[in-house]
Design a protein around this motif. Structure first.
Motif, PDB file in Angstrom:
ATOM      1  N   CYS A 109       0.821  -1.211   0.000  1.00 52.85           N
ATOM      2  CA  CYS A 109       0.000   0.000   0.000  1.00 52.85           C
ATOM      3  C   CYS A 109       0.855   1.260   0.000  1.00 52.85           C
ATOM      4  N   PHE A 110       0.359   2.270  -0.688  1.00 52.79           N
ATOM      5  CA  PHE A 110       0.950   3.608  -0.653  1.00 52.79           C
ATOM      6  C   PHE A 110       0.175   4.447   0.352  1.00 52.79           C
ATOM      7  N   LEU A 111       0.890   5.282   1.102  1.00 54.90           N
ATOM      8  CA  LEU A 111       0.265   6.156   2.095  1.00 54.90           C
ATOM      9  C   LEU A 111      -0.205   7.426   1.394  1.00 54.90           C
ATOM     10  N   ARG A 112      -1.514   7.636   1.377  1.00 53.62           N
ATOM     11  CA  ARG A 112      -2.070   8.717   0.559  1.00 53.62           C
ATOM     12  C   ARG A 112      -1.833  10.103   1.144  1.00 53.62           C
ATOM     13  N   HIS A 113      -1.471  10.187   2.444  1.00 47.55           N
ATOM     14  CA  HIS A 113      -1.184  11.510   3.000  1.00 47.55           C
ATOM     15  C   HIS A 113       0.199  11.998   2.593  1.00 47.55           C
ATOM     16  N   LEU A 114       1.016  11.084   2.040  1.00 46.27           N
ATOM     17  CA  LEU A 114       2.323  11.473   1.505  1.00 46.27           C
ATOM     18  C   LEU A 114       2.159  11.810   0.023  1.00 46.27           C
ATOM     19  N   SER A 115       3.226  12.319  -0.586  1.00 47.34           N
ATOM     20  CA  SER A 115       3.127  12.810  -1.954  1.00 47.34           C
ATOM     21  C   SER A 115       3.088  11.680  -2.979  1.00 47.34           C
ATOM     22  N   ALA A 116       2.601  12.019  -4.181  1.00 50.14           N
ATOM     23  CA  ALA A 116       2.622  11.077  -5.287  1.00 50.14           C
ATOM     24  C   ALA A 116       4.058  10.725  -5.654  1.00 50.14           C
ATOM     25  N   GLU A 117       4.954  11.685  -5.506  1.00 51.38           N
ATOM     26  CA  GLU A 117       6.372  11.438  -5.787  1.00 51.38           C
ATOM     27  C   GLU A 117       6.942  10.407  -4.812  1.00 51.38           C
ATOM     28  N   ASP A 118       6.566  10.510  -3.556  1.00 46.05           N
ATOM     29  CA  ASP A 118       7.018   9.550  -2.546  1.00 46.05           C
ATOM     30  C   ASP A 118       6.515   8.148  -2.895  1.00 46.05           C
ATOM     31  N   ALA A 119       5.258   8.060  -3.335  1.00 45.62           N
ATOM     32  CA  ALA A 119       4.701   6.764  -3.744  1.00 45.62           C
ATOM     33  C   ALA A 119       5.485   6.195  -4.921  1.00 45.62           C
ATOM     34  N   MET A 120       5.826   7.050  -5.884  1.00 42.68           N
ATOM     35  CA  MET A 120       6.578   6.588  -7.046  1.00 42.68           C
ATOM     36  C   MET A 120       7.972   6.110  -6.642  1.00 42.68           C
ATOM     37  N   ASN A 121       8.593   6.803  -5.708  1.00 44.31           N
ATOM     38  CA  ASN A 121       9.908   6.375  -5.214  1.00 44.31           C
ATOM     39  C   ASN A 121       9.811   5.025  -4.516  1.00 44.31           C
ATOM     40  N   THR A 122       8.747   4.832  -3.753  1.00 48.75           N
ATOM     41  CA  THR A 122       8.538   3.550  -3.073  1.00 48.75           C
ATOM     42  C   THR A 122       8.308   2.442  -4.088  1.00 48.75           C
ATOM     43  N   PHE A 123       7.544   2.748  -5.120  1.00 45.43           N
ATOM     44  CA  PHE A 123       7.302   1.756  -6.166  1.00 45.43           C
ATOM     45  C   PHE A 123       8.618   1.333  -6.826  1.00 45.43           C
ATOM     46  N   ALA A 124       9.466   2.301  -7.127  1.00 41.67           N
ATOM     47  CA  ALA A 124      10.767   1.992  -7.738  1.00 41.67           C
ATOM     48  C   ALA A 124      11.621   1.151  -6.803  1.00 41.67           C
ATOM     49  N   MET A 125      11.602   1.478  -5.515  1.00 40.14           N
ATOM     50  CA  MET A 125      12.360   0.740  -4.510  1.00 40.14           C
ATOM     51  C   MET A 125      11.902  -0.715  -4.414  1.00 40.14           C
ATOM     52  N   SER A 126      10.621  -0.950  -4.676  1.00 38.74           N
ATOM     53  CA  SER A 126      10.028  -2.281  -4.469  1.00 38.74           C
ATOM     54  C   SER A 126      10.205  -3.229  -5.656  1.00 38.74           C
ATOM     55  N   PRO A 131      12.463  -5.139  -7.047  1.00 36.38           N
ATOM     56  CA  PRO A 131      13.000  -6.499  -6.916  1.00 36.38           C
ATOM     57  C   PRO A 131      12.018  -7.508  -6.316  1.00 36.38           C
ATOM     58  N   TRP A 132      10.951  -7.003  -5.678  1.00 37.96           N
ATOM     59  CA  TRP A 132       9.998  -7.896  -5.006  1.00 37.96           C
ATOM     60  C   TRP A 132       8.649  -7.975  -5.721  1.00 37.96           C
ATOM     61  N   HIS A 133       8.508  -7.316  -6.855  1.00 35.61           N
ATOM     62  CA  HIS A 133       7.205  -7.276  -7.535  1.00 35.61           C
ATOM     63  C   HIS A 133       6.668  -8.665  -7.864  1.00 35.61           C
ATOM     64  N   HIS A 134       7.565  -9.578  -8.216  1.00 32.88           N
ATOM     65  CA  HIS A 134       7.103 -10.921  -8.599  1.00 32.88           C
ATOM     66  C   HIS A 134       6.579 -11.715  -7.408  1.00 32.88           C
ATOM     67  N   ARG A 135       6.775 -11.189  -6.195  1.00 32.75           N
ATOM     68  CA  ARG A 135       6.296 -11.875  -4.996  1.00 32.75           C
ATOM     69  C   ARG A 135       5.105 -11.155  -4.357  1.00 32.75           C
ATOM     70  N   MET A 136       4.579 -10.145  -5.056  1.00 30.80           N
ATOM     71  CA  MET A 136       3.379  -9.435  -4.597  1.00 30.80           C
ATOM     72  C   MET A 136       2.244  -9.728  -5.563  1.00 30.80           C
ATOM     73  N   ILE A 137       1.016  -9.586  -5.084  1.00 36.51           N
ATOM     74  CA  ILE A 137      -0.148  -9.744  -5.967  1.00 36.51           C
ATOM     75  C   ILE A 137      -0.637  -8.395  -6.472  1.00 36.51           C
ATOM     76  N   GLY A 138      -0.380  -7.316  -5.685  1.00 33.28           N
ATOM     77  CA  GLY A 138      -0.920  -6.040  -6.104  1.00 33.28           C
ATOM     78  C   GLY A 138      -0.471  -4.872  -5.253  1.00 33.28           C
ATOM     79  N   VAL A 139      -1.053  -3.705  -5.568  1.00 30.78           N
ATOM     80  CA  VAL A 139      -0.800  -2.483  -4.808  1.00 30.78           C
ATOM     81  C   VAL A 139      -2.129  -1.930  -4.306  1.00 30.78           C
ATOM     82  N   GLY A 140      -2.044  -1.162  -3.222  1.00 35.51           N
ATOM     83  CA  GLY A 140      -3.228  -0.557  -2.632  1.00 35.51           C
ATOM     84  C   GLY A 140      -2.956   0.870  -2.203  1.00 35.51           C
TER      85      GLY A 140
END
Length: 334
Positions: A133-150, A152-161
């Motif tokens: 999950c992305f924290l919606r009270h933080l910025s869209a840029e922060d969410a994008m940075n978190t997505f980029a950081m994640s 290596p693990w995308h193949h072990r997740m089912i989705g985002v929230g």
């Protein structure tokens, strides 16, 4: 009947399962000072006037989670509760920004949670999926940075929230990162229509292209939206005790879950943040059945919905539904 029948839980924040006893244990393990002197004092603090008043203490409690072992222990404690409540499949949320923003690596968080889930499958027979999950009270840029950081693990997740403070943080704020997630093969869900308006549910559907709406109780404010949700079989992961604890409804008897069910919506029952809101999934079922006068057929429908709304493979979903049908019929015949 509720205890005896298998179920899936689809709206569960793993950080929200941190019981005060484990909080103190981890604080001692990691030499972290808590602003509470006892378990009783922590529980007494769990009186909330809004979503934000809950989030303040929620984020403070998460500070005790420091190591991979901490995240393993947190997740394993929840899985043991799943076994007790006959949860055979769970799709859990985790909030990486809650931890990476305080210097904990993404890998530490994910590997600890995932290791417990893998052991839960092997030792307890509980299947699971992870949703970041992305924290919606933080910025869209922060969410994008978190997505980029994640990545290596995308193949072990089912989705985002999408979770955290809904007011003033509409889903459209995160359209770009959700598009990136879809391109990466991840499914999309989002919290919408809890404290926010029905329009936020429309935005989650149209802008984020979610397959499931978390909460969604404000959908009844918009008849056109209800029709759309019914026709497209968009599931709603409702959390009754949470809704009352956070003052979305004055009491459980005021909850609109039965109305939603009666209108043909694919409603499910879940526990959200059970340590903070006073009940795990069976507690939610029992309290809601009593408060709203749900008969056994309605409970059975909610349980069927939980599997139909899941991201299980078709064969696994069919297997669970067949077992549920058989057990329900046996209990009904007694």
């Amino acid at each position: 009947m509720i205890d005896s029948l298998p179920k899936a839980e689809l709206h569960l924040h793993i950080e929200g399962t941190l019981e005060p006893e484990l909080m103190f244990s981890l604080a001692e393990r990691n030499a972290i000072s808590l602003p509470y002197q006892s378990v009783e004092e922590v529980r007494a603090a769990y009186q909330f006037s809004s979503l934000q008043s809950f989030l303040d203490i929620y984020y403070a409690g998460a500070k005790v989670l420091q190591t991979e072992q901490d995240f393993y222990d947190l997740t394993w404690a929840y899985l043991e509760r799943c076994q007790k409540d006959n949860v055979v499949h769970t799709e859990i949320f985790f909030d990486p920004q809650t931890h990476t923003d305080r210097g904990i690596s993404f890998g530490t968080v994910f590997e600890g949670i995932d290791a417990a889930l893998q052991d839960g499958k092997k030792q307890l027979g509980i299947s699971s999926h992870i949703i970041m999950c992305f924290l919606r009270h933080l910025s869209a840029e922060d969410a994008m940075n978190t997505f980029a950081m994640s990545k290596p693990w995308h193949h072990r997740m089912i989705g985002v929230g999408l979770d955290s403070s809904e007011q003033g943080n509409p889903p459209r704020k995160f359209t770009e990162v959700f598009e990136k997630a879809r391109q990466a093969g991840l499914k999309a869900v989002a919290h919408a229509g809890e404290e926010g308006p029905a329009e936020y549910i429309w935005e989650a559907l149209k802008e984020l292209k979610v397959l499931r709406v978390d909460h969604g109780v404000r959908c009844l404010d918009d008849d056109r939206l209800v029709q759309y949700l019914v026709e497209n079989r968009i599931p709603l992961t409702v959390c009754p005790l949470s809704n009352v604890k956070l003052c979305v409804f004055d009491s459980l008897s005021d909850h609109n879950l039965k109305q939603m069910l009666d209108r043909g919506l694919c409603v499910t029952v879940n526990s959200d943040d059970p340590s903070y809101f006073g009940g795990y999934i069976n507690d939610n079922f029992r309290a809601t059945q009593t408060a709203l006068g749900l008969d056994n057929q309605a409970v059975y429908q909610l349980l069927r919905n939980s599997f139909n709304a899941s991201f299980l493979e078709h064969s696994e979903r069919a297997r669970h539904l067949a077992r549920l049908d058989t057990l329900y019929q046996e209990l009904s015949d007694d």
